[in-house]
Design a protein around this motif. Structure first.
Motif, PDB file in Angstrom:
ATOM      1  N   ASP A 112       0.822  -1.196  -0.084  1.00 22.93           N
ATOM      2  CA  ASP A 112       0.011  -0.024   0.051  1.00 22.93           C
ATOM      3  C   ASP A 112       0.836   1.008  -0.074  1.00 22.93           C
ATOM      4  O   ASP A 112       1.670   1.448   0.982  1.00 22.93           O
ATOM      5  N   PRO A 113       0.864   2.050  -1.133  1.00 22.57           N
ATOM      6  CA  PRO A 113       1.517   3.128  -1.122  1.00 22.57           C
ATOM      7  C   PRO A 113       1.264   4.225   0.137  1.00 22.57           C
ATOM      8  O   PRO A 113       2.412   4.786   0.627  1.00 22.57           O
ATOM      9  N   ALA A 114       0.271   4.084   1.032  1.00 26.15           N
ATOM     10  CA  ALA A 114      -0.176   4.835   2.037  1.00 26.15           C
ATOM     11  C   ALA A 114       0.943   4.559   3.045  1.00 26.15           C
ATOM     12  O   ALA A 114       1.408   5.420   3.894  1.00 26.15           O
ATOM     13  N   ALA A 115       1.244   3.333   3.357  1.00 29.82           N
ATOM     14  CA  ALA A 115       2.242   2.846   4.301  1.00 29.82           C
ATOM     15  C   ALA A 115       3.444   3.485   4.038  1.00 29.82           C
ATOM     16  O   ALA A 115       3.997   4.059   4.948  1.00 29.82           O
ATOM     17  N   TRP A 116       3.998   3.532   2.915  1.00 30.08           N
ATOM     18  CA  TRP A 116       5.139   4.169   2.364  1.00 30.08           C
ATOM     19  C   TRP A 116       5.281   5.620   2.711  1.00 30.08           C
ATOM     20  O   TRP A 116       6.176   6.333   3.452  1.00 30.08           O
ATOM     21  N   TYR A 117       4.091   6.279   2.488  1.00 30.71           N
ATOM     22  CA  TYR A 117       3.918   7.680   2.856  1.00 30.71           C
ATOM     23  C   TYR A 117       4.016   8.008   4.172  1.00 30.71           C
ATOM     24  O   TYR A 117       4.654   9.024   4.741  1.00 30.71           O
ATOM     25  N   GLN A 118       3.167   7.149   5.170  1.00 32.01           N
ATOM     26  CA  GLN A 118       3.112   7.462   6.595  1.00 32.01           C
ATOM     27  C   GLN A 118       4.860   7.186   6.925  1.00 32.01           C
ATOM     28  O   GLN A 118       5.097   7.715   8.034  1.00 32.01           O
ATOM     29  N   LEU A 119       5.663   6.160   6.603  1.00 27.97           N
ATOM     30  CA  LEU A 119       6.838   5.913   6.981  1.00 27.97           C
ATOM     31  C   LEU A 119       7.897   6.966   6.745  1.00 27.97           C
ATOM     32  O   LEU A 119       8.401   7.518   7.511  1.00 27.97           O
ATOM     33  N   ALA A 120       7.470   7.533   5.313  1.00 30.63           N
ATOM     34  CA  ALA A 120       8.348   8.770   5.235  1.00 30.63           C
ATOM     35  C   ALA A 120       8.172  10.007   6.142  1.00 30.63           C
ATOM     36  O   ALA A 120       8.898  10.849   6.436  1.00 30.63           O
ATOM     37  N   ALA A 121       6.705  10.297   6.416  1.00 29.56           N
ATOM     38  CA  ALA A 121       6.293  11.463   7.380  1.00 29.56           C
ATOM     39  C   ALA A 121       6.915  11.180   8.617  1.00 29.56           C
ATOM     40  O   ALA A 121       7.262  11.951   9.153  1.00 29.56           O
ATOM     41  N   ALA A 122       6.698   9.890   9.012  1.00 26.90           N
ATOM     42  CA  ALA A 122       7.115   9.401  10.511  1.00 26.90           C
ATOM     43  C   ALA A 122       8.935   9.771  10.551  1.00 26.90           C
ATOM     44  O   ALA A 122       9.288  10.020  11.711  1.00 26.90           O
ATOM     45  N   GLY A 123       9.220   9.497   9.520  1.00 30.80           N
ATOM     46  CA  GLY A 123      10.871   9.709   9.431  1.00 30.80           C
ATOM     47  C   GLY A 123      11.292  11.007   9.173  1.00 30.80           C
ATOM     48  O   GLY A 123      12.346  11.218   9.312  1.00 30.80           O
ATOM     49  N   GLY A 124      10.349  11.921   9.128  1.00 24.78           N
ATOM     50  CA  GLY A 124      10.704  13.476   8.885  1.00 24.78           C
ATOM     51  C   GLY A 124      11.223  13.879   7.529  1.00 24.78           C
ATOM     52  O   GLY A 124      11.685  14.870   7.498  1.00 24.78           O
ATOM     53  N   TRP A 125      11.052  12.927   6.404  1.00 21.07           N
ATOM     54  CA  TRP A 125      11.460  13.408   5.162  1.00 21.07           C
ATOM     55  C   TRP A 125      10.385  14.178   4.502  1.00 21.07           C
ATOM     56  O   TRP A 125       9.268  14.043   4.629  1.00 21.07           O
ATOM     57  N   GLN A 126      10.789  15.183   3.775  1.00 21.73           N
ATOM     58  CA  GLN A 126       9.952  16.206   2.955  1.00 21.73           C
ATOM     59  C   GLN A 126      10.082  15.574   1.554  1.00 21.73           C
ATOM     60  O   GLN A 126       8.643  15.977   1.011  1.00 21.73           O
ATOM     61  N   VAL A 127      10.724  14.834   0.849  1.00 22.94           N
ATOM     62  CA  VAL A 127      10.576  14.459  -0.344  1.00 22.94           C
ATOM     63  C   VAL A 127      10.760  13.238  -0.494  1.00 22.94           C
ATOM     64  O   VAL A 127      11.701  12.386   0.000  1.00 22.94           O
ATOM     65  N   LEU A 128       9.720  12.276  -0.782  1.00 22.25           N
ATOM     66  CA  LEU A 128       9.725  10.798  -0.962  1.00 22.25           C
ATOM     67  C   LEU A 128       9.675  10.559  -2.581  1.00 22.25           C
ATOM     68  O   LEU A 128       8.649  10.671  -3.193  1.00 22.25           O
ATOM     69  N   ILE A 129      10.744   9.850  -2.828  1.00 19.29           N
ATOM     70  CA  ILE A 129      10.749   9.249  -4.318  1.00 19.29           C
ATOM     71  C   ILE A 129      10.461   7.693  -4.213  1.00 19.29           C
ATOM     72  O   ILE A 129      11.649   7.247  -3.464  1.00 19.29           O
TER      73      ILE A 129
END
Length: 286
Positions: A112-129
Motif C-alpha cells: 500500500d503506497p499509504a504505508a510508505w507515505y506514512q513511513l516517510a512522514a514519520a521519518g521526517g523526510w520532505q521528499v519521498l521518491i
C-alpha cells in the motif's frame, strides 16, 4: 531550485509500463537534485535480488528495511537509522532498501503506497521518491477487470504527488509508453501533473519515433524531459562517484527535477501547502 518550506511534503512515484525503463536510474538522479530542495528519501520497492539499490548503497551503518518491523511502534530515530545515505555533489539523501545478504528470507513489505507515505512522514523526510516495481499500465487494466485496488491509482492519489513516467527512447519503449498514457487517460489519472522521462539507449540523435512521441505527450502531460545516454552509468550503474556522471546527464536531471517542482506548484500552489503530520502514539498509562 528553491528549498521547500518547512512542513511541506512532495511525493514522486517513479513509474513505468515495463521493465528496463530506467526507473531506478531516474529515481537516483531525481534524488540527487531534489535533495537540494528538502530532506529526501528513496523507497526501494523492488524485491532485493531484483534491485540495484543494495549495491548502490553500501552503507555499513544502515540497518535497512529489516530493522523497521511493520507491527510495532517506531521512533523517528529508528526509522532514520535504518536508511542508507547517499551523497550527491551538493547534498545528502537517504535510501530505504533491504541491505541484508542475498540468502536472507524475503521481507514481508507493505504494498500500500499509504504505508510508505506514512513511513516517510514519520521519518521526517520532505521528499519521498518511490522506485516502484509494478508495470503501471498492466496494473491499471488488471484493476479494471478484477475490481481490486490499483497501486498506480493509489500512488497518484496520495497528497502532493507528481508521478514520473519512464520509458526508453526506442520503438518498443515508446510503444509501451504510449499505451500506458492511453490507459492512464482512460482511468482518469492526473496526466496534467505527470512528468515523462525519456532515456536514450545510445549516443546520437533522438529517434524520430521519440521526437514524435515527445511532441504528442507535451500537450497531454506536465513536461517531457530527455535523459541522454551516459556510458559510465551503463557500465557501472550509479554506484559510481557523483563526479563521474556526465555534465549533460546532470543537466538533464536538473531539468527533470525542475519539471517535477513546477508541476507540483501548478497543481497544489506555490509555495506548497503544509502536509498533514502523523499523530504521535500516546504513552501507555503507568
Amino acid at each position: 531550485m528553491a528549498t521547500l518550506p518547512d512542513g511541506t511534503r512532495l511525493v514522486v512515484p517513479v513509474l513505468a509500463a515495463s521493465g528496463g525503463s530506467t526507473r531506478s536510474t531516474v529515481a537516483h538522479l531525481l534524488a540527487d537534485e531534489l535533495a537540494c530542495t528538502g530532506d529526501t528519501v528513496v523507497a526501494d520497492l523492488s524485491p532485493r535480488l531484483a534491485s540495484p539499490w543494495p549495491t548502490w548503497t553500501t552503507d555499513a551503518h544502515a540497518e535497512g528495511l529489516a530493522a523497521i518491523p511493520p507491527d510495532q511502534p517506531l521512533t523517528r530515530s529508528a526509522i532514520r537509522h535504518a536508511a542508507a545515505i547517499r551523497q550527491s555533489e551538493s547534498a545528502r539523501w537517504s535510501v530505504l532498501t533491504d541491505t541484508r545478504e542475498w540468502h536472507a528470507a524475503p521481507l514481508d513489505l507493505p504494498s500500500d503506497p499509504a504505508a510508505w507515505y506514512q513511513l516517510a512522514a514519520a521519518g521526517g523526510w520532505q521528499v519521498l521518491i518511490a522506485d516502484t516495481a509494478h508495470p503501471a499500465a498492466h496494473d491499471l487494466i488488471e484493476s479494471r477487470c478484477s475490481g481490486a485496488p490499483s497501486l498506480t491509482q493509489a500512488w497518484c492519489g496520495l497528497p502532493f504527488t507528481v508521478p514520473v513516467l519512464c520509458a526508453q527512447s526506442s520503438a518498443a519503449g515508446i510503444q509501451a509508453l504510449q499505451q500506458a498514457v492511453m490507459v492512464l487517460h482512460a482511468e482518469g489519472l492526473p496526466l496534467q501533473r505527470t512528468v515523462v522521462a525519456l532515456s536514450a539507449a545510445a549516443d546520437g540523435r533522438l529517434p524520430a519515433v521519440a521526437k514524435a512521441a515527445a511532441t504528442m505527450l507535451s500537450a497531454r502531460t506536465a513536461a517531457v524531459v530527455h535523459l541522454p545516454h551516459d556510458a559510465d552509468i551503463r557500465a557501472h550503474g550509479l554506484s559510481a562517484q557523483p563526479a563521474r556522471i556526465r555534465a549533460r546527464t546532470r543537466q538533464a536531471a536538473r531539468e527533470l527535477a525542475t519539471a517535477v517542482l513546477a508541476a507540483a506548484h501548478d497543481s497544489y500552489g506555490d509555495p506548497l501547502p503544509d502536509a498533514l503530520q502523523p499523530a504521535a502514539r500516546p504513552h501507555p498509562a503507568a
